[in-house]
Write a protein that holds these residues in place. Structure first.
Motif, PDB file in Angstrom:
ATOM      1  N   MET A  42      44.875  42.556  28.805  1.00  0.00           N
ATOM      2  CA  MET A  42      43.779  42.637  29.748  1.00  0.00           C
ATOM      3  C   MET A  42      44.356  42.547  31.162  1.00  0.00           C
ATOM      4  SD  MET A  42      40.420  40.187  30.118  1.00  0.00           S
ATOM      5  CE  MET A  42      39.722  40.792  28.612  1.00  0.00           C
ATOM      6  N   ASN A  43      43.954  43.472  32.022  1.00  0.00           N
ATOM      7  CA  ASN A  43      44.482  43.440  33.387  1.00  0.00           C
ATOM      8  C   ASN A  43      43.658  42.506  34.268  1.00  0.00           C
ATOM      9  OD1 ASN A  43      42.202  44.861  34.215  1.00  0.00           O
ATOM     10  ND2 ASN A  43      43.215  46.830  34.185  1.00  0.00           N
ATOM     11  N   LYS A  44      44.175  42.215  35.437  1.00  0.00           N
ATOM     12  CA  LYS A  44      43.547  41.216  36.308  1.00  0.00           C
ATOM     13  C   LYS A  44      42.188  41.672  36.834  1.00  0.00           C
ATOM     14  CE  LYS A  44      46.034  42.685  40.423  1.00  0.00           C
ATOM     15  NZ  LYS A  44      46.944  42.319  41.475  1.00  0.00           N
ATOM     16  N   GLU A  45      41.999  42.976  37.011  1.00  0.00           N
ATOM     17  CA  GLU A  45      40.711  43.475  37.490  1.00  0.00           C
ATOM     18  C   GLU A  45      39.610  43.227  36.456  1.00  0.00           C
ATOM     19  OE1 GLU A  45      43.528  45.378  37.675  1.00  0.00           O
ATOM     20  OE2 GLU A  45      43.838  45.203  39.837  1.00  0.00           O
ATOM     21  N   ASN A  46      39.922  43.491  35.182  1.00  0.00           N
ATOM     22  CA  ASN A  46      38.936  43.249  34.128  1.00  0.00           C
ATOM     23  C   ASN A  46      38.635  41.761  33.988  1.00  0.00           C
ATOM     24  OD1 ASN A  46      38.762  45.956  33.574  1.00  0.00           O
ATOM     25  ND2 ASN A  46      40.165  45.888  31.849  1.00  0.00           N
ATOM     26  N   LEU A  47      39.667  40.948  34.066  1.00  0.00           N
ATOM     27  CA  LEU A  47      39.477  39.508  33.974  1.00  0.00           C
ATOM     28  C   LEU A  47      38.615  39.001  35.129  1.00  0.00           C
ATOM     29  CD1 LEU A  47      40.181  36.997  32.339  1.00  0.00           C
ATOM     30  CD2 LEU A  47      42.207  36.743  33.768  1.00  0.00           C
ATOM     31  N   PHE A  48      38.856  39.531  36.313  1.00  0.00           N
ATOM     32  CA  PHE A  48      38.083  39.179  37.498  1.00  0.00           C
ATOM     33  C   PHE A  48      36.610  39.532  37.289  1.00  0.00           C
ATOM     34  CE2 PHE A  48      36.507  40.269  41.800  1.00  0.00           C
ATOM     35  CZ  PHE A  48      36.659  39.033  42.392  1.00  0.00           C
ATOM     36  N   ALA A  49      36.335  40.727  36.787  1.00  0.00           N
ATOM     37  CA  ALA A  49      34.962  41.165  36.563  1.00  0.00           C
ATOM     38  C   ALA A  49      34.277  40.317  35.496  1.00  0.00           C
ATOM     39  CB  ALA A  49      34.941  42.635  36.171  1.00  0.00           C
ATOM     40  N   ILE A  50      34.983  40.030  34.430  1.00  0.00           N
ATOM     41  CA  ILE A  50      34.414  39.228  33.346  1.00  0.00           C
ATOM     42  C   ILE A  50      34.130  37.797  33.812  1.00  0.00           C
ATOM     43  CG2 ILE A  50      34.938  38.211  31.097  1.00  0.00           C
ATOM     44  CD1 ILE A  50      36.447  40.816  30.443  1.00  0.00           C
ATOM     45  N   SER A  51      34.953  37.275  34.699  1.00  0.00           N
ATOM     46  CA  SER A  51      34.773  35.895  35.157  1.00  0.00           C
ATOM     47  C   SER A  51      33.510  35.704  35.984  1.00  0.00           C
ATOM     48  CB  SER A  51      35.991  35.437  35.954  1.00  0.00           C
ATOM     49  OG  SER A  51      36.027  36.073  37.221  1.00  0.00           O
ATOM     50  N   LEU A  52      32.935  36.786  36.481  1.00  0.00           N
ATOM     51  CA  LEU A  52      31.706  36.661  37.258  1.00  0.00           C
ATOM     52  C   LEU A  52      30.527  36.186  36.397  1.00  0.00           C
ATOM     53  CD1 LEU A  52      31.829  39.754  39.626  1.00  0.00           C
ATOM     54  CD2 LEU A  52      32.083  37.349  40.231  1.00  0.00           C
ATOM     55  N   PHE A  53      30.493  36.572  35.132  1.00  0.00           N
ATOM     56  CA  PHE A  53      29.368  36.203  34.279  1.00  0.00           C
ATOM     57  C   PHE A  53      29.267  34.695  34.043  1.00  0.00           C
ATOM     58  CE2 PHE A  53      30.018  40.709  33.307  1.00  0.00           C
ATOM     59  CZ  PHE A  53      28.760  41.187  33.647  1.00  0.00           C
ATOM     60  N   PRO A  54      30.357  34.008  33.708  1.00  0.00           N
ATOM     61  CA  PRO A  54      30.238  32.544  33.587  1.00  0.00           C
ATOM     62  C   PRO A  54      29.874  31.886  34.920  1.00  0.00           C
ATOM     63  CG  PRO A  54      32.297  33.294  32.620  1.00  0.00           C
ATOM     64  CD  PRO A  54      31.662  34.477  33.276  1.00  0.00           C
ATOM     65  N   TYR A  55      30.382  32.441  36.015  1.00  0.00           N
ATOM     66  CA  TYR A  55      30.072  31.853  37.318  1.00  0.00           C
ATOM     67  C   TYR A  55      28.593  32.035  37.654  1.00  0.00           C
ATOM     68  CZ  TYR A  55      30.493  30.196  42.043  1.00  0.00           C
ATOM     69  OH  TYR A  55      30.338  29.449  43.187  1.00  0.00           O
ATOM     70  N   LEU A  56      28.044  33.193  37.331  1.00  0.00           N
ATOM     71  CA  LEU A  56      26.617  33.405  37.554  1.00  0.00           C
ATOM     72  C   LEU A  56      25.788  32.458  36.699  1.00  0.00           C
ATOM     73  CD1 LEU A  56      26.495  37.300  37.809  1.00  0.00           C
ATOM     74  CD2 LEU A  56      26.256  35.637  39.676  1.00  0.00           C
ATOM     75  N   GLY A  57      26.242  32.197  35.472  1.00  0.00           N
ATOM     76  CA  GLY A  57      25.575  31.208  34.625  1.00  0.00           C
ATOM     77  C   GLY A  57      25.642  29.819  35.239  1.00  0.00           C
ATOM     78  N   PHE A  58      26.800  29.467  35.752  1.00  0.00           N
ATOM     79  CA  PHE A  58      26.990  28.188  36.439  1.00  0.00           C
ATOM     80  C   PHE A  58      26.015  28.071  37.607  1.00  0.00           C
ATOM     81  CE2 PHE A  58      29.088  26.416  40.248  1.00  0.00           C
ATOM     82  CZ  PHE A  58      29.186  25.091  39.881  1.00  0.00           C
ATOM     83  N   LEU A  59      25.908  29.129  38.410  1.00  0.00           N
ATOM     84  CA  LEU A  59      24.989  29.105  39.547  1.00  0.00           C
ATOM     85  C   LEU A  59      23.543  28.955  39.087  1.00  0.00           C
ATOM     86  CD1 LEU A  59      26.339  31.821  42.013  1.00  0.00           C
ATOM     87  CD2 LEU A  59      26.336  29.347  42.299  1.00  0.00           C
ATOM     88  N   TRP A  60      23.192  29.630  38.016  1.00  0.00           N
ATOM     89  CA  TRP A  60      21.831  29.546  37.504  1.00  0.00           C
ATOM     90  C   TRP A  60      21.504  28.103  37.107  1.00  0.00           C
ATOM     91  CZ3 TRP A  60      19.191  28.197  33.101  1.00  0.00           C
ATOM     92  CH2 TRP A  60      17.862  28.616  33.036  1.00  0.00           C
ATOM     93  N   PHE A  61      22.402  27.483  36.355  1.00  0.00           N
ATOM     94  CA  PHE A  61      22.164  26.099  35.926  1.00  0.00           C
ATOM     95  C   PHE A  61      22.156  25.130  37.113  1.00  0.00           C
ATOM     96  CE2 PHE A  61      23.532  27.654  31.700  1.00  0.00           C
ATOM     97  CZ  PHE A  61      22.435  27.218  30.975  1.00  0.00           C
ATOM     98  N   MET A  62      23.063  25.305  38.033  1.00  0.00           N
ATOM     99  CA  MET A  62      23.110  24.412  39.200  1.00  0.00           C
ATOM    100  C   MET A  62      21.847  24.555  40.042  1.00  0.00           C
ATOM    101  SD  MET A  62      25.894  22.651  39.050  1.00  0.00           S
ATOM    102  CE  MET A  62      26.492  22.111  40.622  1.00  0.00           C
ATOM    103  N   THR A  63      21.361  25.771  40.177  1.00  0.00           N
ATOM    104  CA  THR A  63      20.157  26.013  40.966  1.00  0.00           C
ATOM    105  C   THR A  63      18.928  25.425  40.274  1.00  0.00           C
ATOM    106  OG1 THR A  63      21.109  28.050  41.850  1.00  0.00           O
ATOM    107  CG2 THR A  63      18.724  27.802  42.023  1.00  0.00           C
ATOM    108  N   HIS A  64      18.812  25.657  38.980  1.00  0.00           N
ATOM    109  CA  HIS A  64      17.629  25.230  38.257  1.00  0.00           C
ATOM    110  C   HIS A  64      17.636  23.741  37.870  1.00  0.00           C
ATOM    111  CE1 HIS A  64      17.066  29.528  38.103  1.00  0.00           C
ATOM    112  NE2 HIS A  64      15.794  29.273  37.899  1.00  0.00           N
TER     113      HIS A  64
END
Length: 100
Positions: A1-23
């Motif tokens: 897996m290249n770094k660009e794909n890993l970077f893109a995939i890492s956004l989903f857990p971070y968005l989940g983190f933001l959702w939980f922190m916000t709510h």
């Protein structure tokens, strides 16, 4: 897996983190803003990296003025998170003293 794909995939857990922190309603507002500013950093870094590659033939890390400009948003994010949690700790300690 290249770094660009890993970077893109890492956004989903971070968005989940933001959702939980916000709510949760328990995250200090300023710290939460800092966590969202990190998304601004990501949004700025991607086009800056493309620009560096297209116009200079180098990675973003090797174009100092462009890299530094993007890193300002990361620095701002970190400052907001730290100040937000610091204010929350001070407020919590103050409320403990008042109740005793």
């Amino acid at each position: 897996m290249n770094k660009e794909n890993l970077f893109a995939i890492s956004l989903f857990p971070y968005l989940g983190f933001l959702w939980f922190m916000t709510h949760s309603g328990k995250t200090p507002r300023l710290a939460l803003i800092g966590f969202y500013v990190l998304l601004v950093f990501v949004a700025v870094t991607i086009p800056a990296g493309i620009y560096a590659q297209v116009h200079y033939g180098k990675s973003l890390a090797n174009v100092d003025w462009l890299h530094g400009s993007a890193e300002i948003f990361l620095t701002l994010s970190n400052i907001l998170v730290v100040i937000g949690f610091r204010q929350a700790v001070i407020k919590h300690k103050k409320s403990e003293i008042e109740t005793n």
